[in-house]
Write an enzyme that holds these catalytic residues in place. Structure first.
Site, PDB file in Angstrom:
ATOM      1  N   LYS A  13     -97.997  22.686  58.274  1.00  0.00           N
ATOM      2  CA  LYS A  13     -98.951  24.233  59.398  1.00  0.00           C
ATOM      3  C   LYS A  13     -99.974  23.220  58.804  1.00  0.00           C
ATOM      4  O   LYS A  13    -100.990  22.615  59.474  1.00  0.00           O
ATOM      5  CB  LYS A  13     -99.582  25.369  58.641  1.00  0.00           C
ATOM      6  N   ARG A  88     -99.619  37.177  57.885  1.00  0.00           N
ATOM      7  CA  ARG A  88     -98.907  36.939  57.866  1.00  0.00           C
ATOM      8  C   ARG A  88     -97.607  38.378  57.217  1.00  0.00           C
ATOM      9  O   ARG A  88     -96.793  37.745  56.775  1.00  0.00           O
ATOM     10  CB  ARG A  88     -99.255  36.038  55.942  1.00  0.00           C
ATOM     11  N   ARG A 139    -101.556  23.190  42.776  1.00  0.00           N
ATOM     12  CA  ARG A 139    -102.194  24.440  43.321  1.00  0.00           C
ATOM     13  C   ARG A 139    -101.207  24.981  42.195  1.00  0.00           C
ATOM     14  O   ARG A 139     -99.942  24.706  41.867  1.00  0.00           O
ATOM     15  CB  ARG A 139    -101.975  24.778  44.328  1.00  0.00           C
ATOM     16  N   ARG A 150     -92.901  32.683  47.363  1.00  0.00           N
ATOM     17  CA  ARG A 150     -93.476  32.621  47.978  1.00  0.00           C
ATOM     18  C   ARG A 150     -92.447  33.122  49.326  1.00  0.00           C
ATOM     19  O   ARG A 150     -92.292  32.974  50.894  1.00  0.00           O
ATOM     20  CB  ARG A 150     -94.504  31.281  48.137  1.00  0.00           C
TER      21      ARG A 150
HETATM   22  P1  ADP Z   1     -98.272  27.993  51.866  1.00  0.00           P
HETATM   23  O1  ADP Z   1     -98.451  26.683  51.462  1.00  0.00           O
HETATM   24  O2  ADP Z   1     -97.019  28.852  51.227  1.00  0.00           O
HETATM   25  O3  ADP Z   1     -98.332  28.361  53.500  1.00  0.00           O
HETATM   26  P2  ADP Z   1    -101.165  29.207  51.752  1.00  0.00           P
HETATM   27  O4  ADP Z   1    -101.945  28.141  51.391  1.00  0.00           O
HETATM   28  O5  ADP Z   1    -101.432  29.336  53.174  1.00  0.00           O
HETATM   29  O6  ADP Z   1     -99.476  28.420  51.331  1.00  0.00           O
HETATM   30  O7  ADP Z   1    -101.789  30.459  50.630  1.00  0.00           O
HETATM   31  C1  ADP Z   1    -101.187  30.596  49.458  1.00  0.00           C
HETATM   32  C2  ADP Z   1    -100.966  32.098  49.187  1.00  0.00           C
HETATM   33  O8  ADP Z   1    -102.440  33.298  49.634  1.00  0.00           O
HETATM   34  C3  ADP Z   1     -99.972  32.970  49.395  1.00  0.00           C
HETATM   35  O9  ADP Z   1     -98.727  32.598  48.514  1.00  0.00           O
HETATM   36  C4  ADP Z   1    -100.908  34.170  49.329  1.00  0.00           C
HETATM   37  O10 ADP Z   1    -100.688  34.718  48.375  1.00  0.00           O
HETATM   38  C5  ADP Z   1    -102.666  34.568  49.941  1.00  0.00           C
HETATM   39  N1  ADP Z   1    -102.504  34.553  51.355  1.00  0.00           N
HETATM   40  C6  ADP Z   1    -102.627  33.310  52.656  1.00  0.00           C
HETATM   41  N2  ADP Z   1    -103.157  34.039  53.280  1.00  0.00           N
HETATM   42  C7  ADP Z   1    -102.718  34.980  53.000  1.00  0.00           C
HETATM   43  C8  ADP Z   1    -102.249  35.750  54.332  1.00  0.00           C
HETATM   44  N3  ADP Z   1    -102.369  36.377  55.602  1.00  0.00           N
HETATM   45  N4  ADP Z   1    -101.802  36.986  54.062  1.00  0.00           N
HETATM   46  C9  ADP Z   1    -101.505  37.446  52.924  1.00  0.00           C
HETATM   47  N5  ADP Z   1    -101.961  36.673  51.950  1.00  0.00           N
HETATM   48  C10 ADP Z   1    -102.285  35.605  52.079  1.00  0.00           C
END
Ligand code: ADP
Length: 192
Positions: A13, A88, A139, A150
């Site tokens: 993404k 999400r 990260r 996740r």
């Molecule tokens: P990924 O690479 O897993 O898609 P992101 O960078 O989008 O990761 O998000 C990292 C973390 O931030 C998630 O695992 C969650 O803890 C938190 N997070 C991000 N976006 C959301 C959301 N829309 N709702 C709840 N938690 C979120």
């Protein structure tokens, strides 16, 4: 242009969003990036989000909806945006619908990147290795334990978001296993 990119962690993404930012001149609104910035800055939101993010769980809908609502009101998002990592949960999708209705805005595309589950962990490991090689900091949630959480959060809480949009006939799907350039082409074709 107002877009949502959906897909599991490691689906690509962020990569596709960065390209769409260039193409359309609109910002990428990544809740993950915004939350990591809040954690780094030690804001109240960051302090609340830190532990749950490190474990791989989801931050509360209330916090995330709040930061997105504020971010969408900034000047650079007036002509459009790419949502990455939001919504999400179905509750977040419903909150987004309400927010857009209040602002008189409509979405132009909801695109899901489909990727084999087995490919995801190795993509995350590759990203972590590349970050180390480039002298960066990995990260806190790019490790096998947090990744499993996740992926579980994705399956239980986020997969229903795809069903939410596909039930409304607005979801489009792209093969996220194809090379980056081909995924980009497929997205361009969908957006016309
Ligand atoms: P990924 O690479 O897993 O898609 P992101 O960078 O989008 O990761 O998000 C990292 C973390 O931030 C998630 O695992 C969650 O803890 C938190 N997070 C991000 N976006 C959301 C959301 N829309 N709702 C709840 N938690 C979120």
């Amino acid at each position: 242009m107002r877009l949502i990119l959906l897909g599991p962690p490691g689906a690509g993404k962020g990569t596709q969003a960065a390209r769409l930012v260039e193409k359309f001149g609109i910002p990428q609104l990544s809740t993950g990036d915004m939350l990591r910035a809040a954690v780094k800055a030690g804001t109240p939101v960051g302090l609340q989000a830190k532990a749950v993010m490190e474990s791989g769980g989801l931050v509360s809908d209330e916090i995330v909806v709040g930061i997105i609502a504020d971010r969408m009101d900034e000047a650079d998002a007036r002509n459009g945006f790419i949502l990455d990592g939001f919504p999400r949960t179905v509750a977040q999708a419903e909150a987004l619908d309400a927010m857009l209705a209040r602002k008189g805005m409509k979405l132009d595309g909801i695109i899901e990147l489909k990727v084999d589950e087995n490919a995801l962990l190795s993509r995350i490991e590759k990203r972590a290795n590349e970050t180390v090689a480039a002298g960066g900091t990995v990260r806190a949630d790019d490790n096998p334990d947090a990744f499993k959480t996740r992926l579980d959060a994705y399956k239980v809480q986020t997969a229903p978001v795809s069903a939410y949009y596909s039930g409304r006939g607005t979801l489009k799907t792209v093969d996220g296993m194809a090379p980056i350039e081909e995924v980009s082409k497929a997205i361009d074709q969908l957006l016309g």
